[in-house]
Enzyme design. Sequence first.
Site, PDB file in Angstrom:
ATOM      1  N   SER A 157      62.797  16.351  24.657  1.00 53.50           N
ATOM      2  CA  SER A 157      63.292  14.979  24.771  1.00 53.50           C
ATOM      3  C   SER A 157      62.153  14.018  25.119  1.00 53.50           C
ATOM      4  O   SER A 157      61.267  14.361  25.909  1.00 53.50           O
ATOM      5  CB  SER A 157      64.367  14.885  25.853  1.00 53.50           C
ATOM      6  OG  SER A 157      65.467  15.706  25.542  1.00 53.50           O
ATOM      7  N   GLU A 240      65.838  19.754  38.432  1.00 55.95           N
ATOM      8  CA  GLU A 240      66.237  19.044  37.211  1.00 55.95           C
ATOM      9  C   GLU A 240      67.751  19.064  37.041  1.00 55.95           C
ATOM     10  O   GLU A 240      68.370  18.038  36.735  1.00 55.95           O
ATOM     11  CB  GLU A 240      65.577  19.693  35.990  1.00 55.95           C
ATOM     12  CG  GLU A 240      65.980  19.032  34.678  1.00 55.95           C
ATOM     13  CD  GLU A 240      65.572  19.839  33.459  1.00 55.95           C
ATOM     14  OE1 GLU A 240      65.550  19.249  32.369  1.00 55.95           O
ATOM     15  OE2 GLU A 240      65.299  21.042  33.590  1.00 55.95           O
TER      16      GLU A 240
END
Length: 378
Positions: A157, A240
């Site tokens: 990403s 995360e």
Amino acid sequence: MGAAATKLRDELRRLVAEHVPPDYLGAFTDDPADLETAQKFCRLLAERGLLCLAWPREYGGRDASPWEQTVVREEMWAHHEPRGAQYMGVNWVGPTIMRHGTDGQRRRHLPPIARGEVIWCQGFSEPDAGSDLASLRTVARRDGDGWLISGQKVWTSYATMAQWCFLLARTSRRERRQQGLTIFLVPMDAPGVEVRPIDCLMGPHHLNEVFFDDVRVTEADVLGTVDEGWKVVQEVLSFERVGIARYARCERLLQAAPRVLGDGWEDLPAELRVRWARMLTHCRRARLLAYRVIALQSRGQVRPNDAAAYRIAVTRLDQDSAEVLMDIAALAPQDDAQTRWFRLEVEDHWRYSHASTVASGSIDVQRILLARALLAAS
């Protein structure tokens, strides 16, 4: 979280209302103005000391508690993450560099993150090493006073806009695959780095391939100890996964549904309203699981199994709530401005939800991690 948290939420919602367009659906659309909105908003948060609230003051934060940072995280995710890709640098890249980086790495990387000036991407998954990350093939070999990195990453990403990549590569062959891995902080403009976008439902910038062809980095770009990167990766993934507060967006959309439908809410099938209520309950469950992980992290503990339990709950919530919201949106009036906003938000949520059970570690792998932890404790 108390009165201070309520005050902080009110401030963040006011800033969003004043500086983020009402039709904003995230930074990563076909319209470059959406990315610019996110970048400007990041700088605004940084100027007010709100971007890296829980960071130490010496690194650009305000020494706030992890719970205050959680308020920021929840409000940002509830409003289509107007920080753009910065949550990656704020939530786990920066904290990991604080814990494992050298003084030079801290001086080089932390101030730009705290000012909202730099975007990071994550170089973990590969075509044959996704959920089984330890089988990755990207290699880094010593070359004089530095390293040469060669290989391919996928599903990366923000790679088209990132200035730095948090990269995991193999530096030696050991008996266990989890050994012999090292983390490198790689500049994305280095010669030999090539990014190829991958078209997907979620729009541009979300998914990319990244190729590394003898990319040269220095010893100063090695994070932590050579060959012991797996320990850091386990910690990174825990930070995360809890840093993605998707439950906040789910709850905001679910709470908006009765208001948007107005008198038509009572006309919905009883079964659909029961499913809606169940999703609200699941939102609270995911929130409490996230809070459990945050409480442990605030005491310096990182337990991957707790992060896995949260991840399982929030990804299932993503998909199940998306189906309920799509069914509700289909029955909403079509000639009302507020209803059009609701439909667009729900559709965006539905598109993203399709990837939620494979992003950041598939739900099957999370179940395996949790099962192993429970069996070990029994």
